[in-house]
Write a protein that holds these residues in place. Structure first.
Motif, PDB file in Angstrom:
ATOM      1  N   MET A  52     -15.966 -25.217  28.225  1.00 12.51           N
ATOM      2  CA  MET A  52     -15.611 -23.884  28.745  1.00 12.51           C
ATOM      3  C   MET A  52     -16.570 -23.524  29.879  1.00 12.51           C
ATOM      4  N   GLU A  58     -19.660 -15.375  28.065  1.00 19.65           N
ATOM      5  CA  GLU A  58     -20.885 -15.680  27.306  1.00 19.65           C
ATOM      6  C   GLU A  58     -22.067 -14.775  27.651  1.00 19.65           C
ATOM      7  N   TYR A 251     -13.513 -20.013  19.529  1.00 20.93           N
ATOM      8  CA  TYR A 251     -12.882 -20.249  20.825  1.00 20.93           C
ATOM      9  C   TYR A 251     -11.876 -21.389  20.737  1.00 20.93           C
ATOM     10  N   SER A 265     -16.694 -22.524  17.200  1.00 22.04           N
ATOM     11  CA  SER A 265     -17.736 -23.419  16.777  1.00 22.04           C
ATOM     12  C   SER A 265     -18.745 -22.629  15.969  1.00 22.04           C
ATOM     13  N   ARG A 308     -26.864 -27.935  20.486  1.00 19.52           N
ATOM     14  CA  ARG A 308     -27.197 -27.192  21.713  1.00 19.52           C
ATOM     15  C   ARG A 308     -28.714 -27.132  21.864  1.00 19.52           C
ATOM     16  N   ARG A 335     -25.971 -22.964  25.264  1.00 21.77           N
ATOM     17  CA  ARG A 335     -24.510 -22.900  25.077  1.00 21.77           C
ATOM     18  C   ARG A 335     -23.735 -23.202  26.363  1.00 21.77           C
TER      19      ARG A 335
HETATM   20  N1  GLY Z   1     -20.404 -22.712  24.864  1.00 24.41           N
HETATM   21  C1  GLY Z   1     -19.865 -22.758  23.576  1.00 24.41           C
HETATM   22  C2  GLY Z   1     -20.724 -23.258  22.528  1.00 24.41           C
HETATM   23  O1  GLY Z   1     -21.879 -23.575  22.743  1.00 24.41           O
HETATM   24  O2  GLY Z   1     -20.270 -23.337  21.405  1.00 24.41           O
END
Ligand code: GLY
Length: 369
Positions: A52, A58, A251, A265, A308, A335
């Motif tokens: 995304m 975000e 998402y 997630s 992440r 993220r």
């Molecule tokens: N950018 C979405 C995530 O880290 O789940």
């Protein structure tokens, strides 16, 4: 590998590492660049993302990070064109935008509208009748929906394209684990790997969550830890939805081209735990199906875990080391690593080639690295 002294050794073979190599070689083809890293790590980072490109979904503060992410979004179409041209690998990119159903933003709906208005973010408020026209498969429960001018990329295709483009530009790729460094008078002379030493004039640590362990070997305390996200991909016809959907921790990312939809997630502070729990995946699908009901019965293609790389302040760590004269960092993209890739590559290449200054907010010196 042993004898060559590379001008630049990049440790980390994900989109961040490869994109720095790519940009540096595009700017200075004569430089010898090596990318060193374990391909398994990318499976839980660059290749685990949903792709995304969502600075607006975000971020909720107009700070330097927001501006950096926004700039990166703007660079995406030209970046992908360039990448496809050099690599010959097709990469799916859509700038159709994303949808934020009011269902998920009950407490912050008016605040989001105000933020987007104040920041000149391209957006439209779609009343339910408009939602029926533009996204007819969305559930009526979504209510009013905000369309936002963002993007979506297939990050696995982008990673493939970056690796191939870098190779075509003459970047050396070594699939190896870095386990130490040879130091020389306040600088690094070589990265020690299970396939021999890789000597270099300058080094970049771009190994995401794994950078903290390498920091430890270097005697620096890099406050970085993985935040686990469990996610999955289901088989759904492309025509079910053109847009990416954001719902805070839920998402739906359409990869299109017959590749189905990614659903994400979780956010879990559980170290490097790679486990995937079927009940967690079931809940993710259930939640996503509240928005797009066809997901409930969609065949599961795969489920996985991503890690992440989160710095203590959740900001990227990009710039020059205070401790070692020839070491740079590019990690902590948390993220939004895929989103930040084009701007991060320009920024790091500019810094390495002496054409740019550091952004203080992202500087490794805030952690005395
Ligand atoms: N950018 C979405 C995530 O880290 O789940």
């Amino acid at each position: 590998m042993n004898k060559n002294i590379h001008d630049l050794v990049i440790i980390g073979a994900g989109v961040i590492g490869h994109s720095i190599a790519f940009r540096v070689k595009r700017m200075r083809p004569e430089l010898q660049v090596a990318v060193v890293g374990d391909p398994m790590n990318s499976l839980m980072a660059s290749r685990a993302a949903a792709g995304m490109l969502a600075p607006f979904g975000e971020c909720d503060r107009a700070d330097g990070f927001f501006r950096f992410c926004r700039e990166s979004l703007d660079k995406y179409p030209a970046f992908i064109d360039e990448l496809v041209q050099v690599s010959g690998v097709p990469v799916f990119l859509s700038m159709a935008g994303s949808l934020m159903p009011s269902l998920f933003y009950k407490d912050s709906w008016e605040e989001r509208k105000r933020f987007f208005r104040d920041q000149g973010v391209p957006h439209e408020i779609w009343p339910p009748a408009r939602v029926r026209e533009r996204a007819p498969h969305l559930s009526e429960k979504c209510g009013e929906v905000m369309w936002v001018g963002e993007g979506q990329v297939n990050n696995r295709q982008m990673h493939d394209a970056l690796a191939i483009a870098s190779a075509r530009l003459g970047v050396t790729r070594l699939e190896a684990n870095v386990s130490g460094f040879i130091k020389d008078a306040g600088a690094l002379a070589a990265a020690v790997t299970d396939r021999g030493d890789v000597r270099g004039r300058r080094f970049v640590l771009a190994s995401g969550s794994w950078a903290a362990a390498l920091g430890e070997i270097l005697g620096v305390s890099l406050p970085m830890k993985p935040i686990k996200g469990q996610m999955c991909r289901v088989q759904v016809e492309d025509d079910r939805l053109e847009y990416t959907v954001h719902g805070k921790l839920t998402y739906i990312a359409p990869w299109r081209g017959g590749h189905g939809f990614v659903i994400g997630s979780t956010m879990e502070d559980r170290g490097f735990d790679p486990g995937v729990e079927s009940d967690v995946i079931d809940r993710l699908v259930e939640k996503a199906a509240e928005v797009l009901p066809c997901l409930a019965a969609a065949p599961l293609i795969e489920a996985w875990t991503g890690l992440r790389p989160a710095a203590r302040d959740l900001r990227p760590v990009m710039g020059k080391s205070e401790r070692y004269g020839n070491l740079y960092y590019s990690t902590g993209h948390y993220r939004n690593g895929i989103l930040q890739t084009p701007n991060q590559a320009d920024y790091m290449a500019g810094l390495l080639l002496g054409e740019r200054n550091e952004i203080a907010e992202f500087s490794p010196s805030r952690y005395h690295l």
